[in-house]
Design an enzyme around this catalytic site. Structure first.
Site, short mmCIF file in Angstrom:
data_model
loop_
_atom_site.label_atom_id
_atom_site.label_comp_id
_atom_site.label_asym_id
_atom_site.label_seq_id
_atom_site.Cartn_x
_atom_site.Cartn_y
_atom_site.Cartn_z
N HIS A 238 46.63 33.97 32.37
CA HIS A 238 46.18 34.84 33.44
C HIS A 238 45.83 36.22 32.89
N TYR A 242 42.27 39.85 32.51
CA TYR A 242 42.14 41.32 32.51
C TYR A 242 41.71 41.83 31.14
N HIS A 389 34.84 30.38 41.47
CA HIS A 389 35.55 31.67 41.35
C HIS A 389 35.30 32.31 39.98
N PHE A 390 35.45 31.53 38.92
CA PHE A 390 35.46 32.26 37.65
C PHE A 390 34.08 32.49 37.05
N HIS A 391 33.03 31.90 37.63
CA HIS A 391 31.71 32.31 37.16
C HIS A 391 31.23 33.61 37.80
N ARG A 452 36.93 19.51 40.08
CA ARG A 452 36.35 20.15 38.92
C ARG A 452 36.54 19.23 37.70
FE1 HAS Z 1 41.10 34.42 38.71
C1 HAS Z 1 41.80 31.05 38.26
C2 HAS Z 1 43.62 34.63 41.03
C3 HAS Z 1 40.70 37.86 38.89
C4 HAS Z 1 39.15 34.33 35.88
N1 HAS Z 1 40.55 32.97 37.35
C5 HAS Z 1 40.93 31.65 37.35
C6 HAS Z 1 40.31 30.95 36.25
C7 HAS Z 1 39.58 31.89 35.55
C8 HAS Z 1 39.75 33.15 36.26
C9 HAS Z 1 38.79 31.68 34.28
O1 HAS Z 1 45.97 32.91 41.95
C10 HAS Z 1 40.38 29.45 35.96
C11 HAS Z 1 41.47 29.05 35.05
C12 HAS Z 1 41.41 27.54 34.84
O2 HAS Z 1 40.52 27.07 34.09
O3 HAS Z 1 42.20 26.83 35.48
N2 HAS Z 1 41.95 35.93 39.81
C13 HAS Z 1 42.94 35.80 40.71
C14 HAS Z 1 43.24 37.09 41.33
C15 HAS Z 1 42.41 38.00 40.72
C16 HAS Z 1 41.63 37.27 39.76
C17 HAS Z 1 44.24 37.38 42.40
N3 HAS Z 1 40.09 35.81 37.63
C18 HAS Z 1 40.07 37.17 37.85
C19 HAS Z 1 39.30 37.83 36.83
C20 HAS Z 1 38.85 36.84 35.98
C21 HAS Z 1 39.37 35.58 36.50
C22 HAS Z 1 39.12 39.33 36.73
C23 HAS Z 1 38.03 36.93 34.75
C24 HAS Z 1 37.42 38.00 34.30
N4 HAS Z 1 42.42 33.09 39.51
C25 HAS Z 1 43.38 33.39 40.41
C26 HAS Z 1 44.20 32.19 40.67
C27 HAS Z 1 43.69 31.17 39.87
C28 HAS Z 1 42.57 31.76 39.15
C29 HAS Z 1 45.34 32.04 41.58
C30 HAS Z 1 44.20 29.73 39.75
C31 HAS Z 1 43.49 28.86 40.68
C32 HAS Z 1 43.89 27.41 40.57
O4 HAS Z 1 44.38 26.87 41.57
O5 HAS Z 1 43.73 26.80 39.49
C33 HAS Z 1 42.39 39.50 41.00
O6 HAS Z 1 42.58 40.22 39.80
C34 HAS Z 1 41.13 39.94 41.67
C35 HAS Z 1 41.18 41.40 42.12
C36 HAS Z 1 39.78 41.92 42.36
C37 HAS Z 1 39.36 42.59 43.42
C38 HAS Z 1 37.91 43.00 43.52
C39 HAS Z 1 37.70 44.47 43.19
C40 HAS Z 1 36.23 44.77 43.13
C41 HAS Z 1 35.64 45.60 42.22
C42 HAS Z 1 34.15 45.79 42.25
C43 HAS Z 1 33.76 46.91 43.19
C44 HAS Z 1 32.30 47.00 43.35
C45 HAS Z 1 31.57 48.12 43.17
C46 HAS Z 1 30.10 48.06 43.37
C47 HAS Z 1 32.16 49.43 42.77
C48 HAS Z 1 40.27 42.96 44.53
C49 HAS Z 1 36.44 46.38 41.23
C50 HAS Z 1 29.64 48.84 44.56
C51 HAS Z 1 28.16 48.68 44.63
C52 HAS Z 1 27.32 49.47 45.29
C53 HAS Z 1 25.86 49.21 45.27
C54 HAS Z 1 27.78 50.62 46.07
C1 HEM Z 2 32.77 25.49 33.46
C2 HEM Z 2 28.07 26.11 34.57
C3 HEM Z 2 28.03 30.30 32.10
C4 HEM Z 2 32.81 29.91 31.39
C5 HEM Z 2 31.53 25.35 34.04
C6 HEM Z 2 31.19 24.37 35.03
C7 HEM Z 2 29.87 24.51 35.34
C8 HEM Z 2 29.38 25.62 34.56
C9 HEM Z 2 29.08 23.70 36.33
C10 HEM Z 2 32.18 23.38 35.66
C11 HEM Z 2 32.31 22.14 34.90
C12 HEM Z 2 33.41 21.25 35.40
O1 HEM Z 2 34.40 21.70 36.01
O2 HEM Z 2 33.32 20.04 35.15
C13 HEM Z 2 27.65 27.28 33.94
C14 HEM Z 2 26.29 27.78 33.97
C15 HEM Z 2 26.28 28.94 33.26
C16 HEM Z 2 27.63 29.18 32.81
C17 HEM Z 2 25.12 27.10 34.67
C18 HEM Z 2 25.14 29.87 32.97
C19 HEM Z 2 24.04 29.53 32.38
C20 HEM Z 2 29.34 30.59 31.77
C21 HEM Z 2 29.78 31.85 31.22
C22 HEM Z 2 31.14 31.74 31.04
C23 HEM Z 2 31.53 30.41 31.47
C24 HEM Z 2 28.90 33.03 30.91
C25 HEM Z 2 32.12 32.72 30.50
C26 HEM Z 2 31.85 33.77 29.80
C27 HEM Z 2 33.18 28.65 31.82
C28 HEM Z 2 34.52 28.11 31.68
C29 HEM Z 2 34.51 26.83 32.26
C30 HEM Z 2 33.17 26.62 32.76
C31 HEM Z 2 35.72 28.81 31.05
C32 HEM Z 2 35.69 25.88 32.41
C33 HEM Z 2 35.73 24.84 31.36
C34 HEM Z 2 36.84 23.87 31.63
O3 HEM Z 2 37.06 23.47 32.78
O4 HEM Z 2 37.51 23.51 30.65
N1 HEM Z 2 30.41 26.12 33.78
N2 HEM Z 2 28.41 28.14 33.24
N3 HEM Z 2 30.41 29.75 31.92
N4 HEM Z 2 32.39 27.72 32.46
FE1 HEM Z 2 30.40 27.94 32.83
CU CU Z 3 45.29 33.78 37.01
#
Ligand code: HAS
Ligand code: HEM
Ligand code: CU
Length: 573
Positions: A238, A242, A389-391, A452
């Site tokens: 997790h 960050y 979520h994570f894309h 997935r």
């Molecule tokens: Fe997540 C699963 C909960 C953040 C990545 N997360 C994943 C996985 C990945 C991932 C890769 O609780 C899959 C792992 C796997 O393969 O099984 N995640 C959270 C929570 C947050 C969160 C509570 N995740 C991230 C971030 C990631 C990331 C950051 C990568 C960079 N996530 C989970 C949970 C799972 C999970 C469960 C497990 C699910 C399962 O069942 O397997 C929090 O940190 C999110 C807080 C964020 C906010 C948004 C703040 C917004 C901002 C932008 C502001 C916009 C502006 C633009 C300023 C509250 C800062 C304004 C624009 C104008 C034009 C004015």
């Molecule tokens: C998994 C598409 C770019 C990180 C996947 C899956 C899809 C996908 C459809 C789900 C596969 C499955 O669950 O069977 C794409 C496309 C991309 C892209 C179309 C852009 C061209 C990226 C990028 C990142 C990323 C930029 C991170 C920097 C991952 C990871 C998984 C994943 C970590 C999970 C692998 C796993 O389940 O073991 N992607 N993806 N992908 N992708 Fe991407």
């Molecule tokens: Cu997490």
């Protein structure tokens, strides 16, 4: 409006040109290695998107020749994008920034050695991955077993990042000794605190791989405990999110306002945000394990509440960065409650990449809070919702930010020029649109239980036949095509830039884009406000972090270690 309250900081000049050139070169090596990994990793993505779009391309001869299975491709995609691209980019970025921010000298031999070691680890791990001898997905959960070389390479690669931690923290401590009573400049402060967080975060995976998986894959021990391994994995897994997104936050706070003509809102608040991430990023990993047996509901619930708490510094960031953009837009003549948004420099790809990344993260963060709620987790866990979520977190908030940063960073490091802002803009906007469509399709399918990590286009058609998922399936297929076009555009621009001629040393033509601050922290600790003084002793806060993590993980791991369940390895591929 727009009047500067403090002059924008300049990086202290570095007189030794040879040293500066070497520092820039090693950073460039990290960044280019990162993008090479992303290039390969991203090309596999559209194949997977087509799979979730109901189209199976894995039987095509050209694909069959390259990939033994869907899972080999998925393993490469996850490892190259999420582990290699991020770690290499971040190691270069968060080495370069604090060194320049403090104007310090570091040992360049050590810096090059670290880069070489990290690359060696990558190459070692790549061999079994490319030969289908470690098709384990990027989470490599035991009892699935791969070649020892894969775990050894991974350990070397991740271990090398700890050498960067050592070098940066050591440099910062030296700066503290040479500058008693001074407040650490913001960019260095953010970088050091993220590295400290990563040092605690990475312990889980390092212990898992070194103590459990390497001896097991070498045949030195007969079995492995899957639950213990998985729990150590998510200790890191997790917090690593960050480690991926905070380097983008550094840019969002310190540099993005400048591109828009605005100012960083508050230095003390920014420091608080990063300290909250240091303290609380790690002890939340059980939110990936709600459905695992033999972990008590008490601990899962505690981790759930801490997860909600760790959303707070991101919410602080959301409001504070929006305010800095509004500051810039109003200075450029923006009017109205929301009308100012149109005055932002949307045609500048450096800016738009990062702000579109932020917008995707509003939705990604909201989805994260859904995942974290144990009552919803059962609906979304292990479904297509999760890749949705994570894309829009790592795949866009992080990746699109880094893509935008590279558009000034590479000119800055190499003295080369961005060949075409128009093409870069097209790449950035199509990435954003493609990922939003992808996320919509995948989240939607997830709600119908589409799993997935499956070749659903080939094997599960009858299972989903009667479900009304035609639209999300089609959206997912279309998104894969949009993203393929986007990736081709981006890498065309990037490689063209890298292969062009050097024009100057980049210091004047592409300076580090420091922003001015509305509320600066001040230079001296003695006269600074409370928030600044309390956040300055990062070493003590680091120790406190370690204690908190041990409190939240000690009893959970202790029980598993007392009830070890060793099982033999499996090879399913
Ligand atoms: Fe997540 C699963 C909960 C953040 C990545 N997360 C994943 C996985 C990945 C991932 C890769 O609780 C899959 C792992 C796997 O393969 O099984 N995640 C959270 C929570 C947050 C969160 C509570 N995740 C991230 C971030 C990631 C990331 C950051 C990568 C960079 N996530 C989970 C949970 C799972 C999970 C469960 C497990 C699910 C399962 O069942 O397997 C929090 O940190 C999110 C807080 C964020 C906010 C948004 C703040 C917004 C901002 C932008 C502001 C916009 C502006 C633009 C300023 C509250 C800062 C304004 C624009 C104008 C034009 C004015
Ligand atoms: C998994 C598409 C770019 C990180 C996947 C899956 C899809 C996908 C459809 C789900 C596969 C499955 O669950 O069977 C794409 C496309 C991309 C892209 C179309 C852009 C061209 C990226 C990028 C990142 C990323 C930029 C991170 C920097 C991952 C990871 C998984 C994943 C970590 C999970 C692998 C796993 O389940 O073991 N992607 N993806 N992908 N992708 Fe991407
Ligand atoms: Cu997490």
């Amino acid at each position: 409006p727009g009047a500067a309250s403090t002059a924008a900081r300049q990086a202290p000049p570095i007189a030794d040109a040879a040293y500066l050139a070497s520092l820039k070169k090693v950073t460039q090596y990290y960044v280019v290695t990162a993008f090479l990994a992303l290039f390969v990793g991203v090309l596999i993505g559209p194949l997977q998107a087509l799979n979730y779009g109901g189209i199976n391309v894995y039987e095509l001869p050209i694909i069959r020749n390259l990939l033994k299975s869907y899972y080999q491709g998925l393993s490469l995609h996850g490892v190259l994008n999420a582990l290699v691209f991020t770690q290499f980019f971040i190691s270069g970025w968060m080495l370069y920034l604090p060194v320049r921010d403090l104007g310090m000298r570091i040992n360049m031999r050590f810096a090059w050695f670290t880069y070489a070691l990290m690359t060696l680890g990558l190459l070692l791990a790549a061999v079994p991955l490319l030969t289908n001898r470690s098709t384990l997905l990027y989470t490599f959960y035991p009892p699935m077993q791969g070649d020892a070389l894969f775990y050894i390479g991974a350990a070397i690669m991740v271990g090398s990042s700890l050498l960067v931690v050592g070098q940066v923290v050591n440099m910062w401590l030296r700066w503290k000794r040479e500058n008693p009573g001074r407040v650490t400049p913001l960019v260095a402060f953010m970088s050091v605190s993220v590295w400290m967080m990563w040092a605690v975060a990475s312990l889980g995976i390092v212990i898992e791989v070194v103590v459990l998986l390497i001896p097991w894959s070498l045949g030195l021990v007969g079995g492995v405990d899957p639950l213990l391994s998985k729990t150590l994995f998510w200790w890191t897994g997790h917090a690593i999110v960050y480690f991926w997104v905070l380097p983008a936050y550094i840019s969002w706070y310190a540099f993005v306002p400048r591109h828009a003509g605005g100012r960083t809102v508050s230095e003390p608040l920014t420091r608080l945000t990063f300290v909250l991430f240091l303290l609380n990023s790690v002890p939340v990993g059980l939110h990936h394990q709600y459905s695992d047996p033999n972990i008590s509901v008490l601990w899962k619930t505690l981790h759930m509440f801490l997860t909600f708490l760790i959303a707070v510094p991101s919410l602080l960031t959301a409001f504070s960065v929006t305010a800095s953009l509004e500051d810039g837009a109003r200075a450029r003549g923006g009017r109205g409650l929301v009308g100012w948004v149109t005055k932002l420099p949307w045609g500048n790809a450096i800016f738009s990449a990062q702000v579109l990344a932020m917008i995707s993260f509003i939705l990604g963060g909201a989805g994260g809070i859904v995942n974290a709620s144990s009552t919803f987790a059962g609906v979304v866990h292990n479904t297509a919702w999760i890749p949705g979520h994570f894309h829009i977190t790592v795949g866009t908030a992080t990746t699109l930010s880094f893509m935008g940063i590279a558009l000034w960073l590479i000119p800055h490091l190499t003295g080369k020029r961005l060949p075409s802002m128009r093409l870069a803009s097209w790449a950035v906007w199509t990435w954003f649109v493609g990922m939003m469509v992808f996320a919509l399709g995948m989240h939607w399918q997830g709600l119908y239980g589409v799993t997935r990590r499956a070749l659903v286009s080939a094997t599960a058609q009858d299972v989903y036949r009667d479900m009304p998922i035609g639209l999300p399936v089609a959206l997912t297929a279309i998104s894969g095509v949009i993203l393929l076009v986007s990736a081709i555009l981006y890498f065309y621009v990037l490689f063209k830039m890298l292969l062009s001629k050097r024009v100057d040393n980049g210091e004047v033509s592409a300076p580090i884009p420091y922003s001015e601050k509305i509320s600066p922290a001040g230079e001296n600790l003695a006269t600074a406000g409370k928030l600044v003084r309390y956040t300055e002793p990062l070493m003590a806060l680091w120790l406190l972090t370690l204690v908190l993590v041990l409190m939240m993980y000690g009893p959970v791991l202790g029980r598993m270690i007392a009830n070890l369940q060793l099982v033999p390895g499996w090879r399913l591929y």
